[in-house]
Design a protein around this motif. Structure first.
Motif, short mmCIF file in Angstrom:
data_model
loop_
_atom_site.label_atom_id
_atom_site.label_comp_id
_atom_site.label_asym_id
_atom_site.label_seq_id
_atom_site.Cartn_x
_atom_site.Cartn_y
_atom_site.Cartn_z
N ILE A 32 1.03 -1.25 0.01
CA ILE A 32 0.22 -0.01 -0.08
C ILE A 32 1.00 1.34 -0.03
N VAL A 33 1.79 1.17 0.90
CA VAL A 33 2.73 2.54 0.80
C VAL A 33 3.47 2.62 -0.37
N TRP A 34 4.03 1.73 -1.05
CA TRP A 34 4.47 1.64 -2.39
C TRP A 34 3.62 2.32 -3.60
N GLU A 35 2.53 1.88 -3.07
CA GLU A 35 1.58 2.06 -4.25
C GLU A 35 1.15 3.75 -4.15
N ARG A 36 1.10 4.41 -2.98
CA ARG A 36 0.58 5.60 -2.86
C ARG A 36 1.55 6.57 -2.11
N GLU A 37 2.68 6.23 -1.74
CA GLU A 37 3.47 7.07 -1.04
C GLU A 37 3.96 8.53 -1.86
N PRO A 38 4.12 9.56 -1.12
CA PRO A 38 4.11 9.58 0.33
C PRO A 38 2.70 9.65 0.86
N LEU A 39 2.21 9.15 1.82
CA LEU A 39 0.88 9.32 2.43
C LEU A 39 0.95 9.49 3.86
N SER A 40 -0.16 10.03 4.23
CA SER A 40 -0.35 10.29 5.52
C SER A 40 -0.48 9.10 6.50
N ALA A 41 -0.22 8.98 7.87
CA ALA A 41 -0.56 7.64 8.38
C ALA A 41 -2.08 7.59 8.88
N HIS A 89 9.70 5.05 6.73
CA HIS A 89 10.12 6.69 7.51
C HIS A 89 8.86 7.14 7.82
N ASN A 90 8.46 7.71 8.97
CA ASN A 90 7.38 8.40 9.29
C ASN A 90 7.82 9.72 9.94
N ASP A 91 7.78 10.80 9.22
CA ASP A 91 8.21 12.21 9.56
C ASP A 91 6.96 12.95 9.59
N ASP A 92 6.70 12.88 10.95
CA ASP A 92 5.41 13.86 11.31
C ASP A 92 4.12 13.29 10.49
#
Length: 123
Positions: free
Chosen positions: A16-25, A57-60
């Motif tokens: 999911i992350v690879w498909e949509r990054e960057p994305l909010s938590a 990586h989770n940046d804010d």
């Protein structure tokens, strides 16, 4: 540097992350709820674990990957070939093709890759 091991449930989140990054938590938790039937807390726990291992990586509250999908797949294949086929790629391919017939298009694609490797175009 070797790619850290990504377990099956973690891999599904990474897809999911690879498909949509960057994305909010928050968006990631929503997508995991829809696609994986996970609770928000489960998503956040898995994200935290993947961040600690250098995969995400989770940046804010914005989640991105530090390991690419290709690198993760390569690591899994390397591990599989070493563990189950004693490091023999031909043994792996033989086992794979015993259970699955390759189409002419797939055979042509594999042959093309072999030809490019021989010419030094793929390392």
């Amino acid at each position: 540097m070797s790619t850290p091991k990504i377990h099956e449930s973690e891999y599904r989140l990474c897809l999911i992350v690879w498909e949509r990054e960057p994305l909010s938590a928050v968006e990631l938790a929503k997508l995991c709820r829809e696609r994986l039937d996970w609770k928000r807390t489960t998503t956040y726990t898995v994200v935290k674990r993947l961040c600690e291992r250098g995969i995400l990586h989770n940046d804010d509250g914005i989640v991105t990957s530090l390991v690419s999908k290709g690198d993760a797949q390569q690591s899994e294949i390397d591990e599989l070939v070493v563990k189950r086929f004693e490091g023999s790629l031909p043994a792996f391919i033989a086992a794979f093709t015993r259970s699955r017939k390759l189409s002419d298009m797939e055979l042509d694609e594999v042959q093309s890759m072999i030809d490019r490797i021989r010419r030094g175009e793929i390392k």
